[in-house]
Design a protein around this motif. Structure first.
Motif, PDB file in Angstrom:
ATOM      1  N   GLY A  26      47.394  -1.915  64.189  1.00 63.51           N
ATOM      2  CA  GLY A  26      48.374  -1.743  63.122  1.00 63.51           C
ATOM      3  C   GLY A  26      48.149  -2.778  62.040  1.00 63.51           C
ATOM      4  O   GLY A  26      47.423  -3.748  62.246  1.00 63.51           O
ATOM      5  N   ASP A  27      48.780  -2.545  60.898  1.00 58.84           N
ATOM      6  CA  ASP A  27      48.588  -3.484  59.792  1.00 58.84           C
ATOM      7  C   ASP A  27      49.838  -4.327  59.512  1.00 58.84           C
ATOM      8  O   ASP A  27      49.871  -5.074  58.544  1.00 58.84           O
ATOM      9  CB  ASP A  27      48.144  -2.751  58.517  1.00 58.84           C
ATOM     10  CG  ASP A  27      49.208  -1.843  57.947  1.00 58.84           C
ATOM     11  OD1 ASP A  27      50.061  -1.348  58.723  1.00 58.84           O
ATOM     12  OD2 ASP A  27      49.206  -1.633  56.723  1.00 58.84           O
ATOM     13  N   LYS A  28      50.848  -4.185  60.371  1.00 60.18           N
ATOM     14  CA  LYS A  28      52.071  -4.971  60.182  1.00 60.18           C
ATOM     15  C   LYS A  28      52.471  -5.629  61.491  1.00 60.18           C
ATOM     16  O   LYS A  28      52.185  -5.108  62.573  1.00 60.18           O
ATOM     17  CB  LYS A  28      53.225  -4.075  59.714  1.00 60.18           C
ATOM     18  CG  LYS A  28      53.118  -3.626  58.277  1.00 60.18           C
ATOM     19  CD  LYS A  28      54.390  -2.920  57.852  1.00 60.18           C
ATOM     20  CE  LYS A  28      54.276  -2.434  56.421  1.00 60.18           C
ATOM     21  NZ  LYS A  28      55.336  -1.464  56.113  1.00 60.18           N
ATOM     22  N   SER A  44      55.303  -5.591  62.740  1.00 52.87           N
ATOM     23  CA  SER A  44      56.176  -4.679  63.508  1.00 52.87           C
ATOM     24  C   SER A  44      55.364  -3.753  64.417  1.00 52.87           C
ATOM     25  O   SER A  44      55.848  -3.349  65.485  1.00 52.87           O
ATOM     26  CB  SER A  44      57.049  -3.855  62.560  1.00 52.87           C
ATOM     27  OG  SER A  44      56.255  -3.202  61.590  1.00 52.87           O
ATOM     28  N   ASP A  45      54.133  -3.420  64.007  1.00 51.76           N
ATOM     29  CA  ASP A  45      53.263  -2.620  64.878  1.00 51.76           C
ATOM     30  C   ASP A  45      52.910  -3.402  66.138  1.00 51.76           C
ATOM     31  O   ASP A  45      52.900  -2.852  67.251  1.00 51.76           O
ATOM     32  CB  ASP A  45      51.952  -2.262  64.144  1.00 51.76           C
ATOM     33  CG  ASP A  45      52.172  -1.382  62.934  1.00 51.76           C
ATOM     34  OD1 ASP A  45      52.898  -0.385  63.043  1.00 51.76           O
ATOM     35  OD2 ASP A  45      51.592  -1.686  61.863  1.00 51.76           O
ATOM     36  N   ILE A  46      52.585  -4.677  65.927  1.00 49.77           N
ATOM     37  CA  ILE A  46      52.156  -5.519  67.053  1.00 49.77           C
ATOM     38  C   ILE A  46      53.304  -5.737  68.030  1.00 49.77           C
ATOM     39  O   ILE A  46      53.120  -5.683  69.253  1.00 49.77           O
ATOM     40  CB  ILE A  46      51.633  -6.880  66.519  1.00 49.77           C
ATOM     41  CG1 ILE A  46      50.582  -6.669  65.421  1.00 49.77           C
ATOM     42  CG2 ILE A  46      51.100  -7.739  67.651  1.00 49.77           C
ATOM     43  CD1 ILE A  46      49.443  -5.755  65.773  1.00 49.77           C
ATOM     44  N   LEU A  99      47.027   4.210  67.044  1.00 51.47           N
ATOM     45  CA  LEU A  99      46.763   3.826  65.661  1.00 51.47           C
ATOM     46  C   LEU A  99      48.013   4.015  64.815  1.00 51.47           C
ATOM     47  O   LEU A  99      48.642   5.079  64.854  1.00 51.47           O
ATOM     48  CB  LEU A  99      45.642   4.691  65.055  1.00 51.47           C
ATOM     49  CG  LEU A  99      44.260   4.605  65.681  1.00 51.47           C
ATOM     50  CD1 LEU A  99      43.316   5.590  64.973  1.00 51.47           C
ATOM     51  CD2 LEU A  99      43.697   3.189  65.585  1.00 51.47           C
ATOM     52  N   ASP A 100      48.361   2.985  64.060  1.00 51.64           N
ATOM     53  CA  ASP A 100      49.295   3.171  62.964  1.00 51.64           C
ATOM     54  C   ASP A 100      48.585   4.086  61.949  1.00 51.64           C
ATOM     55  O   ASP A 100      47.352   4.199  61.966  1.00 51.64           O
ATOM     56  CB  ASP A 100      49.601   1.794  62.363  1.00 51.64           C
ATOM     57  CG  ASP A 100      50.487   1.884  61.137  1.00 51.64           C
ATOM     58  OD1 ASP A 100      51.416   2.707  61.129  1.00 51.64           O
ATOM     59  OD2 ASP A 100      50.224   1.112  60.195  1.00 51.64           O
ATOM     60  N   ARG A 101      49.337   4.771  61.112  1.00 51.47           N
ATOM     61  CA  ARG A 101      48.668   5.656  60.140  1.00 51.47           C
ATOM     62  C   ARG A 101      48.466   4.972  58.785  1.00 51.47           C
ATOM     63  O   ARG A 101      47.347   4.703  58.381  1.00 51.47           O
ATOM     64  CB  ARG A 101      49.449   6.973  59.971  1.00 51.47           C
ATOM     65  CG  ARG A 101      48.581   8.078  59.365  1.00 51.47           C
ATOM     66  CD  ARG A 101      49.384   9.239  58.820  1.00 51.47           C
ATOM     67  NE  ARG A 101      50.056   8.896  57.572  1.00 51.47           N
ATOM     68  CZ  ARG A 101      50.880   9.701  56.908  1.00 51.47           C
ATOM     69  NH1 ARG A 101      51.145  10.896  57.384  1.00 51.47           N
ATOM     70  NH2 ARG A 101      51.447   9.313  55.791  1.00 51.47           N
ATOM     71  N   ASP A 102      49.583   4.699  58.108  1.00 51.39           N
ATOM     72  CA  ASP A 102      49.486   4.177  56.734  1.00 51.39           C
ATOM     73  C   ASP A 102      48.989   2.733  56.745  1.00 51.39           C
ATOM     74  O   ASP A 102      49.622   1.849  57.319  1.00 51.39           O
ATOM     75  CB  ASP A 102      50.850   4.288  56.041  1.00 51.39           C
ATOM     76  CG  ASP A 102      51.332   5.728  55.982  1.00 51.39           C
ATOM     77  OD1 ASP A 102      50.643   6.558  55.368  1.00 51.39           O
ATOM     78  OD2 ASP A 102      52.391   6.028  56.565  1.00 51.39           O
ATOM     79  N   GLY A 103      47.851   2.505  56.137  1.00 49.87           N
ATOM     80  CA  GLY A 103      47.252   1.173  56.124  1.00 49.87           C
ATOM     81  C   GLY A 103      46.183   0.986  57.186  1.00 49.87           C
ATOM     82  O   GLY A 103      45.515  -0.046  57.213  1.00 49.87           O
TER      83      GLY A 103
END
Ligand SMILES: [Mg+2]
Ligand SMILES: [Zn+2]
Length: 166
Positions: A133-135, A137-139, A8-12
């Motif tokens: 993720g929400d960006k 860059s996460d993907i 999990l990404d954190r922020d968002g």
């Protein structure tokens, strides 16, 4: 036997992204986030946070403040019977901030170093795991580690998770 994990990404994804959140006062759950984490725990996934924290490089907060805040977040989750198995963070920024944190690193997403490190340290099967993720860059970071990346664009995280793993 290799384990499956949800990164999990954190922020968002876990907390609303107000920008460089690092205190309880700034913290607000993304809707359904604790419930989503509890659900993933119950389904047998390791739940591992992978987060860029350039606020450390930029001097908005120290590495110790970040660690203290993550302990607080995990305490809040524990009150809701939800658990993070680990978290990994990048304190760097390629151009802004101060030494030793200003650097081109491999761990800042879209780099995949932290995901690969987690896979190795926790004996994870990337093909049975995914990242939320929400960006973009996460993907990209996920895909570079041969992990499926799912873009969460808001709403209820528990509903999002349920749709992915039903
Ligand atoms: Mg994010
Ligand atoms: Zn880094």
């Amino acid at each position: 036997m290799l384990k499956r994990a949800v990164f999990l990404d954190r922020d968002g994804v876990i907390n609303v992204n107000y920008g460089h959140v690092h205190t309880p006062e700034q913290f607000e759950w993304v809707e359904g986030a604790p419930e989503a984490i509890r659900h993933l725990n119950a389904c047998g996934f390791l739940v591992i946070v992978i987060t860029n924290q350039a606020g450390i490089a930029k001097g908005y907060y120290t590495e110790q403040q970040f660690l203290d805040f993550m302990r607080w977040v995990m305490g809040q989750l524990a009150q809701k019977n939800a658990r993070l198995d680990a978290f990994y963070y990048c304190p760097h920024h390629p151009t802004e901030g101060f030494a030793p944190y200003v650097m081109q690193c491999e761990c800042r997403k879209p780099g995949s170093k932290l995901i690969l490190q987690a896979i190795e340290e926790h004996q994870i099967d990337p093909s049975k795991s995914f990242l939320i993720g929400d960006k973009e860059s996460d993907i990209i970071a996920a895909n570079r580690a041969n992990v499926v990346g799912l873009l969460f664009s808001g709403g209820n995280l528990l509903e999002f998770v349920r749709e992915q793993i039903r």
